[in-house]
Write a protein that holds these residues in place. Structure first.
Motif, PDB file in Angstrom:
ATOM      1  N   ARG A   3      19.667  33.097  15.892  1.00  0.00           N
ATOM      2  CA  ARG A   3      18.831  33.125  14.567  1.00  0.00           C
ATOM      3  C   ARG A   3      17.702  33.251  14.840  1.00  0.00           C
ATOM      4  N   ILE A   4      16.709  32.172  14.987  1.00  0.00           N
ATOM      5  CA  ILE A   4      15.458  31.638  15.399  1.00  0.00           C
ATOM      6  C   ILE A   4      14.637  32.131  15.976  1.00  0.00           C
ATOM      7  N   SER A  58      30.814  21.198  22.493  1.00  0.00           N
ATOM      8  CA  SER A  58      29.297  21.239  21.886  1.00  0.00           C
ATOM      9  C   SER A  58      29.282  22.471  20.950  1.00  0.00           C
ATOM     10  N   GLY A  59      29.837  23.437  21.107  1.00  0.00           N
ATOM     11  CA  GLY A  59      30.166  25.193  20.404  1.00  0.00           C
ATOM     12  C   GLY A  59      28.314  25.494  21.066  1.00  0.00           C
ATOM     13  N   SER A 125      21.133  17.633  21.598  1.00  0.00           N
ATOM     14  CA  SER A 125      20.519  19.106  21.269  1.00  0.00           C
ATOM     15  C   SER A 125      21.368  20.037  21.650  1.00  0.00           C
ATOM     16  N   GLU A 126      22.557  20.249  22.630  1.00  0.00           N
ATOM     17  CA  GLU A 126      23.555  21.748  22.411  1.00  0.00           C
ATOM     18  C   GLU A 126      24.381  21.025  20.840  1.00  0.00           C
ATOM     19  N   MET A 127      24.098  20.802  19.526  1.00  0.00           N
ATOM     20  CA  MET A 127      24.594  21.160  18.391  1.00  0.00           C
ATOM     21  C   MET A 127      23.499  22.055  18.321  1.00  0.00           C
ATOM     22  N   ILE A 128      21.544  22.010  18.564  1.00  0.00           N
ATOM     23  CA  ILE A 128      21.180  22.966  18.252  1.00  0.00           C
ATOM     24  C   ILE A 128      21.363  23.735  18.454  1.00  0.00           C
ATOM     25  N   GLY A 129      21.490  24.136  19.556  1.00  0.00           N
ATOM     26  CA  GLY A 129      22.383  25.520  20.281  1.00  0.00           C
ATOM     27  C   GLY A 129      22.835  26.302  19.837  1.00  0.00           C
ATOM     28  N   MET A 132      21.945  27.171  16.634  1.00  0.00           N
ATOM     29  CA  MET A 132      20.922  28.254  16.835  1.00  0.00           C
ATOM     30  C   MET A 132      21.571  29.749  17.130  1.00  0.00           C
ATOM     31  N   LYS A 133      22.682  29.474  18.141  1.00  0.00           N
ATOM     32  CA  LYS A 133      23.314  31.425  18.268  1.00  0.00           C
ATOM     33  C   LYS A 133      22.749  31.545  19.715  1.00  0.00           C
ATOM     34  N   LEU A 134      22.245  30.125  20.423  1.00  0.00           N
ATOM     35  CA  LEU A 134      22.325  30.368  21.879  1.00  0.00           C
ATOM     36  C   LEU A 134      23.138  31.366  22.671  1.00  0.00           C
TER      37      LEU A 134
END
Length: 161
Positions: A3-4, A58-59, A125-129, A132-134
């Protein structure tokens, strides 16, 4: 596509490039990541296995792409730690007494604090990922990660002996 878009001149993953947009966060975040992974009273390999379980919940497709946790464990400490990681990642308010007692049977209070902090940090950390749809890691990033983990575990083992 994330997303970013992060800083393209930052080596490594999209996560590191994205978090590098805020260098005052990235520097201590990355330092804490490395310190938590490779120092402390818990085995770094055990922490990596717990991270793999947490990543399943975590998704974050990127984090999960670095390998699945094992199906079973001969070592009851590893089994208890991974079960605890799964329970916390699934719902930290619903950790069962059975999971807690299994953990206490194999870990000191100091180890439980470290394990819980590790799980919380990895989930963050994984929530950020996930947000951000890594995308899943490329083969090149998987190799880089595997080498980083292996080198960190070997360094930790040398320091402990």
């Amino acid at each position: 596509m994330p997303r970013i878009q992060g800083k393209p001149n930052v080596p490594g993953s999209a996560f590191r490039q994205i978090i590098a947009l805020r260098p005052e966060i990235a520097k201590p975040w990355n330092a804490l990541d490395e310190a938590m992974r490779f120092t402390g009273v818990l085995d770094a390999g055990l922490k990596e296995e717990v991270r793999r379980m947490v990543a399943r919940h975590s998704g974050c497709l990127f984090c999960a792409s670095f390998g699945a946790p094992q199906d079973s464990y001969d070592d009851p400490r590893w089994a208890a730690a991974v079960a605890f990681g799964k329970a916390v990642a699934t719902d930290p308010t619903a950790v069962s007494e059975d999971d807690w007692q299994a953990l206490q049977a194999h870990f000191s209070d100091e180890e439980i604090v470290e394990l819980t902090a590790w799980i919380a940090f990895m989930f963050a950390s994984e929530m950020i990922g996930a947000v951000m749809k890594l995308e899943p890691a490329t083969p090149e990033l998987k190799t880089m990660y595997t080498n980083w983990i292996r080198n960190g575990i070997e360094k930790a083992a040398r320091a402990a002996s």
